[in-house]
Motif scaffolding. Structure first.
Motif, mmCIF file in Angstrom:
data_model
loop_
_atom_site.group_PDB
_atom_site.id
_atom_site.type_symbol
_atom_site.label_atom_id
_atom_site.label_comp_id
_atom_site.label_asym_id
_atom_site.label_seq_id
_atom_site.Cartn_x
_atom_site.Cartn_y
_atom_site.Cartn_z
ATOM 1 N N GLU A 1 -9.938 -1.815 0.052
ATOM 2 C CA GLU A 1 -9.580 -3.168 0.478
ATOM 3 C C GLU A 1 -9.399 -3.110 1.988
ATOM 4 N N GLY B 1 0.805 -1.217 0.000
ATOM 5 C CA GLY B 1 0.000 0.000 0.000
ATOM 6 C C GLY B 1 0.836 1.264 0.000
ATOM 7 N N GLY C 1 -5.475 1.738 -3.325
ATOM 8 C CA GLY C 1 -4.151 1.118 -3.246
ATOM 9 C C GLY C 1 -3.205 1.765 -2.268
ATOM 10 N N THR D 1 -7.018 0.168 2.848
ATOM 11 C CA THR D 1 -6.401 0.551 1.594
ATOM 12 C C THR D 1 -7.437 1.303 0.768
ATOM 13 N N VAL E 1 -1.341 -5.981 1.886
ATOM 14 C CA VAL E 1 -2.361 -5.628 0.909
ATOM 15 C C VAL E 1 -2.327 -6.680 -0.195
ATOM 16 N N SER F 1 -2.094 2.492 1.524
ATOM 17 C CA SER F 1 -2.224 2.049 2.909
ATOM 18 C C SER F 1 -2.415 3.273 3.804
ATOM 19 N N GLY G 1 -4.919 -0.053 -6.421
ATOM 20 C CA GLY G 1 -5.211 -1.094 -5.446
ATOM 21 C C GLY G 1 -5.698 -2.399 -6.021
#
Length: 197
Positions: free
Chosen positions: A181, A4, A142, A139, A98, A144, A45
């Protein structure tokens, strides 16, 4: 597996609709330096597989499942995207684990600019709410991020100047879609505890 930590802000240079799928051409000079056919690259992501590579542009196919579960179906030439190569086993884990498997699409609800950072409120689909907690990891496109505050239908994150300058979240505003995510560890714990039996 990814962390991430976005490596590069790339650009969509081509979109080829293929019925229930599509092929994207994405410019990313950094992530293509060591890419090969079959390599994985996270795009906003979403873990995608390199199917072709020419100079600093790679192409990747996105299937119906990806189109249904992510916001990649809405990208067009000129769209900016977050790019990250997979983590190597010897690398530091700068973000969190991730997978590049998007759990859902949300929208930016609001953003409050601060002197040095922005606080962004993101909608939270009801089926993901139980996995998002204050000070937990999530996430977004994408990236973090640490959750500042979590409610049943929204959460907030604080974006530092680096995130604002080097990712899509520096340019997105209310109403813009983002891929989410949730922390995979939370899903495994739920499964082990028997919550979804």
């Amino acid at each position: 597996m990814f962390t991430g930590i976005v490596e590069e802000l790339g650009e969509i240079v081509g979109v080829e609709p293929l019925g229930d799928s599509a092929r994207l051409a994405i410019r990313g000079p950094l992530v293509t330096q060591d890419a090969v056919h079959g390599a994985s690259i996270a795009v906003n992501g979403v873990c995608l597989t390199v199917v072709d590579l020419k100079d600093d542009v790679f192409t990747a196919d996105i299937m119906k499942e990806t189109l249904d579960r992510s916001a990649l179906g809405g990208v067009e030439p000129g769209s900016r995207v977050n790019l990250e190569r997979p983590v190597r086993l010897a690398d530091r884990l700068g973000g969190h684990l991730v997978q590049g498997h998007v759990d859902g699409v949300a929208e930016i609800v609001s953003r409050e600019p601060g002197e040095h950072w922005d606080v962004v409120t993101v909608s939270l689909p009801p089926e993901l709410s139980r996995y998002v907690v204050g000070k937990g990891s999530i996430t977004v496109d994408g990236i973090s991020l640490t959750v500042v505050e979590a409610a049943t239908d929204w959460f907030t994150v604080s974006l530092i100047p680096t995130t604002l300058a080097l990712t899509t979240l520096g340019h997105k505003g209310p109403g813009d879609p983002v891929n989410l995510e949730v922390d995979v560890v939370a899903k495994y714990v739920e499964r082990l505890m028997g919550a979804d039996r």
